[in-house]
Scaffold this active site. Structure first.
Site, PDB file in Angstrom:
ATOM      1  N   LYS A   3      26.315  44.320  93.775  1.00 37.98           N
ATOM      2  CA  LYS A   3      25.423  44.693  94.382  1.00 37.98           C
ATOM      3  C   LYS A   3      24.379  44.639  94.831  1.00 37.98           C
ATOM      4  O   LYS A   3      23.918  45.972  95.951  1.00 37.98           O
ATOM      5  CB  LYS A   3      24.418  45.320  92.644  1.00 37.98           C
ATOM      6  CG  LYS A   3      25.464  45.750  91.627  1.00 37.98           C
ATOM      7  CD  LYS A   3      25.221  45.778  90.437  1.00 37.98           C
ATOM      8  CE  LYS A   3      26.171  46.240  88.690  1.00 37.98           C
ATOM      9  NZ  LYS A   3      25.943  45.904  87.852  1.00 37.98           N
ATOM     10  N   GLN A  22      21.665  42.138  84.254  1.00 33.06           N
ATOM     11  CA  GLN A  22      22.754  42.776  84.489  1.00 33.06           C
ATOM     12  C   GLN A  22      23.418  42.209  83.187  1.00 33.06           C
ATOM     13  O   GLN A  22      22.804  41.398  82.215  1.00 33.06           O
ATOM     14  CB  GLN A  22      23.734  41.734  85.341  1.00 33.06           C
ATOM     15  CG  GLN A  22      25.056  41.701  85.306  1.00 33.06           C
ATOM     16  CD  GLN A  22      25.278  43.386  85.713  1.00 33.06           C
ATOM     17  OE1 GLN A  22      24.689  43.351  87.081  1.00 33.06           O
ATOM     18  NE2 GLN A  22      26.256  42.885  85.602  1.00 33.06           N
ATOM     19  N   ASP A  48      19.647  51.712  86.127  1.00 27.32           N
ATOM     20  CA  ASP A  48      21.047  51.783  85.673  1.00 27.32           C
ATOM     21  C   ASP A  48      21.394  53.159  84.711  1.00 27.32           C
ATOM     22  O   ASP A  48      22.404  53.233  83.831  1.00 27.32           O
ATOM     23  CB  ASP A  48      21.724  50.779  84.481  1.00 27.32           C
ATOM     24  CG  ASP A  48      21.859  49.955  85.570  1.00 27.32           C
ATOM     25  OD1 ASP A  48      23.167  49.934  86.105  1.00 27.32           O
ATOM     26  OD2 ASP A  48      21.488  48.426  84.540  1.00 27.32           O
TER      27      ASP A  48
END
Ligand code: NDP
Length: 278
Positions: A49, A93, A116
């Protein structure tokens, strides 16, 4: 020969479009990436990422927190980042260690920075057809279909899996694109028969190579979300690719199908977050 849907090429095209947009419009964006503990798979995902941010020309700020970090400490960091005008997107995460409530963490991220797309507000917006951040893997699948010239409208779509991050948002997105959608799960009766009706079959079941030709209609489009590492070190999906490839019209490979799209759509969401601030 089926059409092999090339997720690597499509994800690169999306990242290149974003890179151009960022440069031409002088967009300043920074993604905060939080990792708690040092799970090796999470470390790889986080690294990828950060690399993608660098590629498209946006900043990333890393927070590598020890396994013992308390829920309160993590919530405090999220509060600080929510208030920080220099941060456009916040990503924690997953999974987080067991002593931290994942739902509480997701809910604490400001909806304006929820790149997200996991927060209840983002999911709610998707459900009622309002603008908002969409979960990256299902959003990436819609892009794969569109950019491969596969139409969704009016087609029978079957999603195997009902998780909050893949199956459910996938079903909502297919519906928003005028597909006729069925969602299957572990309690579904007659799974094979239902899957065999699908013009577009999305496998997000988390079981290596479970979906063979018994589940697939001739000429169907098959999208394989699964990622599994086999004993020989190679990757495979939820679909038995070799078994179905001669009957499908189009299929995503593993690796190189859905996987690369998730990060491309995360970058899309980061740029979108920065655009909203401008
Ligand atoms: P989950 O384990 O959260 O969900 C799996 C779903 O499949 C559940 O809804 C479950 O049903 C259903 N299921 C399990 N077994 C069966 C069965 N025998 N018959 C029918 N349905 C079944 O997984 P995720 O949604 O998080 O991920 C799915 C797959 O996609 C995994 O392989 C994961 O690694 C991969 N993945 C890939 C990503 C990418 O970037 N390519 C991103 C995210 C995930 P029930 O709800 O009843 O338990």
């Amino acid at each position: 020969m089926p059409q092999i849907i090339d997720g690597k090429a499509i994800s690169t095209a999306i990242k290149d479009e974003l890179k151009k947009e960022v440069a031409e419009n002088n967009i300043k964006a920074t993604l905060a990436v939080i990792q708690v503990g040092n799970d090796p798979a999470s470390t790889v995902y986080v690294g990828n990422k950060k690399k993608a941010c660098e590629y498209i020309g946006i900043g990333s700020r890393s927070y590598e927190l020890p396994e013992e970090t308390t829920e309160a400490e993590l919530l405090k960091l999220i509060d600080d980042l929510n208030r920080d005008d220099g941060i456009n997107g916040i990503l924690v995460q997953l999974p987080v260690p067991d002593h931290i409530d994942e739902h509480k963490i997701i809910e604490r991220i400001s909806p304006q920075k929820d790149v997200d797309g996991f927060s209840p507000e983002s999911v709610g917006n998707l459900c009622i057809g309002r603008e908002g951040f969409v979960s990256c893997t299902p959003a990436g699948i819609i892009e794969l279909l569109k950019r491969s010239g596969i139409s969704i409208e009016g087609r029978e779509c079957v999603v195997i899996g009902r998780s909050n991050i893949v199956g459910k948002p996938m079903a909502l997105l297919l519906l928003a694109n005028n597909g006729t959608v069925t969602v299957c799960h572990s309690r579904t009766v007659n799974l094979k028969e239902i899957c065999k009706r699908a013009d577009i079959l999305i496998a997000a079941v988390g079981r290596p190579r479970m979906i063979n030709r018994d589940y697939v209609k001739e000429g169907a489009v098959v999208i394989d979300v699964g990622i599994h590492r086999m004993d020989n070190g190679k990757l495979c999906g939820d679909v038995d690719y070799d078994d179905v490839s001669d009957i499908v019209s189009a299929i995503t490979p593993v690796p190189g199908g859905v996987g690369p799209m998730t990060i491309a759509m995360l970058m899309y969401n980061c740029v979108k977050a920065a655009r909203q601030v401008k």
